[in-house]
Design an enzyme around this catalytic site. Structure first.
Site, mmCIF file in Angstrom:
data_model
loop_
_atom_site.group_PDB
_atom_site.id
_atom_site.type_symbol
_atom_site.label_atom_id
_atom_site.label_comp_id
_atom_site.label_asym_id
_atom_site.label_seq_id
_atom_site.Cartn_x
_atom_site.Cartn_y
_atom_site.Cartn_z
ATOM 1 N N GLY A 1 9.492 2.810 -10.434
ATOM 2 C CA GLY A 1 11.040 1.776 -10.497
ATOM 3 C C GLY A 1 11.198 0.650 -8.857
ATOM 4 N N LEU B 1 12.038 -1.561 -7.713
ATOM 5 C CA LEU B 1 10.768 -2.206 -7.772
ATOM 6 C C LEU B 1 11.413 -3.368 -6.680
ATOM 7 C CD1 LEU B 1 11.435 -3.532 -11.839
ATOM 8 C CD2 LEU B 1 9.556 -2.173 -10.390
ATOM 9 N N GLY C 1 6.424 -6.050 -4.430
ATOM 10 C CA GLY C 1 4.325 -6.094 -4.765
ATOM 11 C C GLY C 1 4.031 -6.011 -6.373
ATOM 12 N N HIS C 2 5.449 -4.633 -6.867
ATOM 13 C CA HIS C 2 5.452 -4.959 -8.570
ATOM 14 C C HIS C 2 5.610 -6.168 -9.113
ATOM 15 C CE1 HIS C 2 7.552 -1.071 -6.873
ATOM 16 N NE2 HIS C 2 7.076 0.048 -7.453
ATOM 17 N N GLN D 1 3.196 14.341 -11.072
ATOM 18 C CA GLN D 1 2.979 14.138 -9.388
ATOM 19 C C GLN D 1 2.847 13.724 -8.327
ATOM 20 O OE1 GLN D 1 3.264 9.622 -10.904
ATOM 21 N NE2 GLN D 1 2.673 9.109 -8.887
ATOM 22 N N LYS E 1 -2.999 -2.138 -2.872
ATOM 23 C CA LYS E 1 -2.798 -0.808 -1.468
ATOM 24 C C LYS E 1 -2.444 0.725 -2.057
ATOM 25 C CE LYS E 1 2.306 0.447 0.426
ATOM 26 N NZ LYS E 1 2.557 2.511 -0.677
ATOM 27 N N ASP E 2 -2.489 0.946 -3.268
ATOM 28 C CA ASP E 2 -2.526 2.789 -3.743
ATOM 29 C C ASP E 2 -4.679 3.018 -4.397
ATOM 30 O OD1 ASP E 2 -0.275 4.152 -3.107
ATOM 31 O OD2 ASP E 2 0.063 2.495 -4.701
ATOM 32 N N LYS F 1 3.966 -3.033 1.169
ATOM 33 C CA LYS F 1 5.458 -3.135 1.117
ATOM 34 C C LYS F 1 5.407 -2.137 -0.369
ATOM 35 C CE LYS F 1 7.083 -7.811 0.182
ATOM 36 N NZ LYS F 1 8.514 -7.720 0.451
ATOM 37 N N SER G 1 8.588 1.449 -2.097
ATOM 38 C CA SER G 1 9.200 1.309 -2.349
ATOM 39 C C SER G 1 10.078 2.240 -1.387
ATOM 40 C CB SER G 1 9.350 2.625 -3.549
ATOM 41 O OG SER G 1 9.308 1.035 -4.712
#
Length: 286
Positions: free
Chosen positions: A31, A33, A36-37, A61, A149-150, A184, A186
């Site tokens: 969420g 958002l 990027g999402h 996590q 990004k991750d 970007k 969250s």
């Protein structure tokens, strides 16, 4: 857009698509958002018949003292954004749906989880791998889309699907950045105005090192550390470099390297990286 809150509703929403052998694309999110999402959703819509977006803040996590309770939750806003992105099915389960008996079974990631963010967040990637395995099992997508990004997460998820023989293609999509280079995220909402002004230095430092042509990883790391050390606020969590996607520690590499940074501001821990391909010509990629 169909909103599904449990497994039965999800199955009902996808029943016809499965019968007609339509290609299903999944974009897993927690969420909050952002662009990027939305770029992942756009890519999924281009290559799949049905777009499923999941929104679930996964407790397994998050470690002790992390921001699980305060992580931004804005389902009403997110639902509107997903609908505007032509999402077909929005899956937003409660914790008791994803973990009906509690987290009694967890995937244990043995390779690639003991470096970068994994070294500082024990168990984090066990939680990521577990929830991704659950989502892939529930949705049954042909393709699942994750942001580059991750990059550590992306490498681990690709290995997860390989190890468990899951019939899904994992698609890595380019990092989406602000005009000044900040990736970007969250968690960017946690930045103070002063921290926001300093944050693009992370990517700038990575780019400078990548463009140096240096092939010894220790020297690349030192270049980034030296540039970040002059920031008047925050502190370096880590600067590390590894062979990619194996995430193995090497001194000197012919191939692709991930040069990554994590930086702690007052309330926001930001991560970023660059991939450097050592061939006849060096080339940095976000």
């Amino acid at each position: 857009m169909i909103v599904a809150k449990d497994v039965k509703q999800l199955d009902e929403a996808l029943h016809e698509a499965r019968l007609k052998n339509k290609t299903i694309g999944l974009v897993p999110t927690m969420g909050a958002l952002h662009q990027g999402h939305l770029s992942l959703m756009e890519q999924a819509k281009k290559t799949c018949d049905i777009l499923v977006v999941s929104i679930f803040v996964n407790p397994t996590q998050f470690g002790p003292g992390e921001d699980f309770e305060s992580y931004p939750r804005q389902l009403e806003v997110d639902s509107k954004l997903a609908a505007e992105a032509n999402c077909d099915v929005l899956f937003c389960p409660a914790e008791e749906v994803m973990y009906p008996d509690g987290p009694t079974q967890l995937v244990h990631v043995r390779q690639g989880a003991d470096v970068l963010c994994g070294a500082r967040r024990p168990g984090h990637f066990d939680g990521v791998a577990t929830v991704v395995l659950k989502l892939l099992s529930l949705v049954g997508p042909h393709k699942a889309f994750f942001g580059q990004k991750d990059a550590q997460q992306l490498a681990i998820i690709k290995q997860l699907t390989k190890e468990f023989f899951l019939p899904v293609s994992i698609i890595g999509c380019p990092t989406v950045r602000e005009e000044d280079g900040l990736a970007k995220s969250s968690r960017n909402v946690y930045l103070t105005p002063q921290e926001r002004a300093m944050a693009p230095t992370l990517y700038n430092a990575l780019q400078s090192a990548a463009q140096s042509g240096e092939r010894q990883l220790k020297k690349l790391v030192s270049m980034v550390e030296n540039e970040l050390s002059i920031l008047p606020i925050g502190s370096i969590d880590y600067v590390e470099a590894y062979e990619y996607p194996s995430l193995k520690s090497v001194d000197y590499v012919e191939g692709t390297v991930i040069l990554a940074v994590a930086y702690q501001f007052s309330k926001a821990r930001l991560i970023d990286h660059i991939l450097i391909e050592f061939t006849n010509r060096n080339r940095g990629e976000a």
